[in-house]
Design an enzyme around this catalytic site. Structure first.
Site, PDB file in Angstrom:
ATOM      1  N   CYS A   1       0.260 -21.705  19.718  1.00  0.00           N
ATOM      2  CA  CYS A   1       0.936 -22.706  18.907  1.00  0.00           C
ATOM      3  C   CYS A   1       2.314 -22.275  18.619  1.00  0.00           C
ATOM      4  O   CYS A   1       3.361 -22.843  18.262  1.00  0.00           O
ATOM      5  CB  CYS A   1       0.298 -23.324  17.975  1.00  0.00           C
ATOM      6  SG  CYS A   1      -0.611 -22.221  17.035  1.00  0.00           S
ATOM      7  N   ASN A   2       2.433 -20.702  18.436  1.00  0.00           N
ATOM      8  CA  ASN A   2       3.718 -20.443  17.902  1.00  0.00           C
ATOM      9  C   ASN A   2       4.812 -19.476  18.834  1.00  0.00           C
ATOM     10  O   ASN A   2       5.716 -19.172  18.351  1.00  0.00           O
ATOM     11  CB  ASN A   2       3.544 -19.365  16.768  1.00  0.00           C
ATOM     12  CG  ASN A   2       2.977 -20.222  15.339  1.00  0.00           C
ATOM     13  OD1 ASN A   2       3.312 -21.425  15.322  1.00  0.00           O
ATOM     14  ND2 ASN A   2       2.021 -19.730  14.882  1.00  0.00           N
TER      15      ASN A   2
ATOM     16  N   GLY B   1      -9.539 -33.510  17.177  1.00  0.00           N
ATOM     17  CA  GLY B   1      -9.879 -32.254  17.838  1.00  0.00           C
ATOM     18  C   GLY B   1     -10.417 -31.426  17.326  1.00  0.00           C
ATOM     19  O   GLY B   1     -10.613 -31.109  16.174  1.00  0.00           O
TER      20      GLY B   1
END
Lengths: 463, 281
Positions: A59-60, A201
């Site tokens: 995600c980063n 999720g």
């Protein structure tokens, strides 16, 4: 052979730019498309630039790890690849090259080791990154994009990350995204025990965050996932029996029904578009009679429209917002980082020595073939049996070359190593033979094809 | 002479803030003890004055001093009830300011002839009700300011730092620690409104009764009455919106701030511009 890493992360690029890259690498199919495109990148002479590749997406960060073809070693093709990547994800005239960083050889190895050891993470010491690197490596192997260089590099990376974790306190008590999410909610709500949470999720960060909330007394949590079974498995596998009592699975289509009664909404789906939009939240806040609503978006690409934060009494935090707030004990981390750097340096040195020794493999193989050819020609007149002849040839070759090969390997580590290797090549006229056998990595493992110079089997031979 | 003694709690309050900047838990406790010590000094002075002068109308400076004491009573009760002692850090300067005003305020005596017998008791009731109501709204005003600042920080995500529990610097815990959340601040604000509004309504009603009985007119449309009415209306609208439409958070905080600004202006009018209304020379 050069190791090259090109990438972007939370330090070099904003979440919007990371989102664009992430969206084009979201599924294995999209990543395969990228692998195939970059594999076709050729130089002026039509030779392939990239021999091996792996794609790491979290995600980063999105990082592309390459091993360049031997003919492009120190050829300065890095910028060509960087431009290609930039153009692949952004329009050619967008001038986004600056958001990508590029590391070569020693810097690249050090960088990858730091990333795996979680020294470069948004949350220093977080454990997820190592699993993500393993996934990237496995996928590269599945797509037949990894060869001997990346195999060795990744195995050294895993070894380094484990060593850093066990020998330093870097991972002892990280300020995690999940901890930050709970602390932020305590700045908004007075009594977490009474609050209702909705998780959209079923991912690892979502699990950690829920566990933190349960620890702080939250007892009413709903989990919605597109695949209902996956949500059940997620609860079954990831939580203790006591924790499971607080969790309920709902259909993903039903989550809208729960929005007005939820106080905290955690979003971590892998959707490439917004799951919650401004128009969805606006009526909900009215239905809630303006009671505060805390939204945490821990997914990249983002799942909640950033505009939502403009609504009164709605507080939206995405992964970047949380990351910016985390301030660990800098002193302790700085000290532990220094210890970790020492470990990283020594393992990187081992890998680089191995890599350099790999550069002389073609020379050693050529030399060995040369000796074998001479012996083959001379002994053919005296020995008829092929097996017997091969045995003798191998035995003599090994005896003749044992000492020179050992010295050649040591020479590589010297500063004048390359010039000595060149001299050896010219003495034995090895140049032409050493260069003619360059294969693309994809062809190396084909059945029946001759192992390439860098193939593990050949490397084993000379060891 | 008596007014010089106002400096005792004032100096204690000012001195206590040195300990905030020392930045450790022990110093924080000393700060709290000093604040409670200052409050004890205020109480001792007030009861001393009542012992000497009896339950009677005070000069202006004593009324301001009495107001500071009432404010402190309200704050101490709220901080104990909500276990949010951090409020003391922000409200004590307001109390100190009151003491300072009291120190410099004119020592105007009450007009003995205007209020006598029953009217005097009703006037005292009017003053006490309005002052308690005002003190509660002063607390709501400070809480609203904190709410707006804190809400802004969270909305803009600026100057918000999170720390590992073991590593939280003292000052961070002190200013942003637990209990210091938007929901609690909004809840205190609402509670202030629920208690303060009936008191101020009753205070105004008693004031109207006094006005009609002494000045023989129910409404003489002086600015003080208009401002009082506007103030009352602001709080009435706020209470209605909170109950009926669930208005809360920033909107409610803004209302509270505006309401308190009107209270300050009506108090200034009544004490300084129209002293006659309250029997002051």
């Amino acid at each position: 052979m050069d190791i090259l890493i090109i990438g972007l992360n939370h330090k070099s690029a904003g979440i919007g730019e990371r989102e664009i890259v992430s969206k084009k690498l979201l599924t294995p199919e999209l990543r395969l498309k990228f692998y195939e495109s970059i594999k076709e990148l050729k130089d002026e002479a039509g030779g392939r630039i990239i021999a091996e590749s792996a794609v790491l997406t979290t995600c980063n960060r999105s990082e592309f790890i390459f091993s360049l073809s031997p003919s492009h070693t120190r050829s300065g093709k890095g910028h060509l690849i960087k431009n290609f990547i930039s153009d692949y994800f952004f329009s050619p005239d967008s001038e986004k090259e600056d958001i990508f960083y590029m590391f070569l050889n020693k810097d690249a190895v050090m960088h990858l080791f730091k990333v795996a050891s979680s020294l470069d993470s948004m949350v220093v010491g977080e454990p997820q990154i190592l699993g993500q690197i393993k996934d990237a490596y496995n996928e590269s192997c599945d797509f037949k994009m990894a060869g001997p260089a990346l195999n060795k590099l990744f195995h050294k990376t895993f070894y380094c990350a484990k060593k850093v974790r066990t020998e330093t306190k870097i991972a002892s008590s990280p300020v995690s995204i999940s901890y930050a999410a709970v602390e932020l909610s305590r700045k908004i709500f007075n009594n977490l025990q009474e609050k209702k949470i909705l998780l959209l999720g079923a991912g690892e960060t979502g699990r950690l965050t829920l566990r933190h909330f349960i620890k702080f007394g939250v007892r009413n949590i709903h989990v919605a996932n597109r695949t209902r079974e996956k949500a059940f498995d997620f609860i079954e596998e990831a939580f203790e029996p006591e924790e499971k009592k607080c969790l309920n699975v709902i259909d993903f289509s039903e989550y809208f029904r729960l929005l007005p009664s939820s106080d905290i909404i955690l979003c971590s789906t892998s959707s490439d578009e917004y799951v919650l939009k401004y128009g969805d939240i606006m009526p909900i806040i009215k239905l809630r009679k303006q009671k505060p609503l805390f939204l945490i978006d821990i997914s990249v690409p983002r799942n909640i429209d950033p505009e939502v934060n403009k609504i009164s009494n709605v507080y939206l935090f995405d992964i970047d917002d949380i990351g910016k707030m985390i301030e660990g004990n800098m002193e302790t981390r700085k000290k532990e980082s220094e210890n970790a750097e020492g470990i990283i340096h020594s393992i990187a040195k081992e890998f680089l020595e191995w890599k350099e020794s790999l550069n002389v493999v073609p020379v050693i193989v050529s030399l060995r073939n040369k000796v074998k050819d001479v012996l083959e020609r001379e002994l053919s007149n005296y020995i008829e049996k092929k097996d017997e002849k091969d045995l003798i040839i191998n035995s003599i070759t090994n005896k003749i070359l044992h000492e020179p090969v050992t010295l050649i390997k040591k020479t590589v580590r010297d500063s004048d190593g390359p010039s000595k290797i060149e001299m050896l090549k010219s003495l034995f006229n090895l140049g032409a033979e050493g260069e003619k056998d360059e294969e693309a990595p994809g062809n190396r493992n084909k059945k029946g094809s001759k192992p390439s110079k860098n193939h593990p089997e050949r490397i084993k031979l000379i060891k | 002479m008596f007014r010089d003694l106002y400096l005792v709690p004032l100096l204690i309050f000012i001195f206590s803030y040195i300990f905030i900047y020392l930045g450790n838990k022990k110093a924080y406790n000393i700060f709290l003890y000093l604040i409670y010590g200052g409050f004890a000094a205020q109480s001792a002075l007030l009861f001393g004055w009542l012992y000497v002068n009896g339950f009677n109308l005070m000069p202006v400076d004593n009324i301001v001093f009495f107001n500071a004491w009432l404010l402190m009573v309200v704050v101490v009760l709220f901080t104990l009830f909500y276990r949010a002692r951090y409020i003391l850090v922000y409200i004590t300067p307001v109390v100190a300011l009151n003491l300072l005003i009291a120190f410099f305020a004119p020592h105007n005596a009450v007009k003995p002839l205007a209020f006598q017998g029953q009217d005097l008791s009703v006037l005292l009731l009017h003053i006490i009700l309005v002052l308690i109501g005002d003190s509660i709204f002063a607390l709501a005003f400070i809480i609203s300011l904190i709410y707006i600042l804190q809400e802004r920080k969270i909305k803009l995500k600026k100057n918000l730092k999170l720390f590992n529990k073991k590593e939280i610097p003292f000052y961070e815990f002190f200013y942003l620690g637990k209990g210091y959340n938007l929901e609690l601040l909004d809840s205190i604000n609402y509670q202030c409104l629920k208690i303060g509004f009936p008191l101020i309504t009753l205070g105004i009603a008693v004031g109207i009764y006094l006005s009609s009985s002494i000045f023989k007119s129910f409404m003489i449309a002086k600015p003080i009455e208009i401002i009082s009415l506007i103030t009352w209306l602001i709080y009435a609208v706020l209470l209605h919106e909170r109950i009926a439409r669930g208005v809360r958070g920033k909107k409610a905080a803004v209302f509270s701030i505006i309401g308190f600004l009107f209270i300050v202006s009506s108090l200034s009018f009544s004490l300084y511009l129209f002293p006659k209304f309250h029997g002051l020379k």
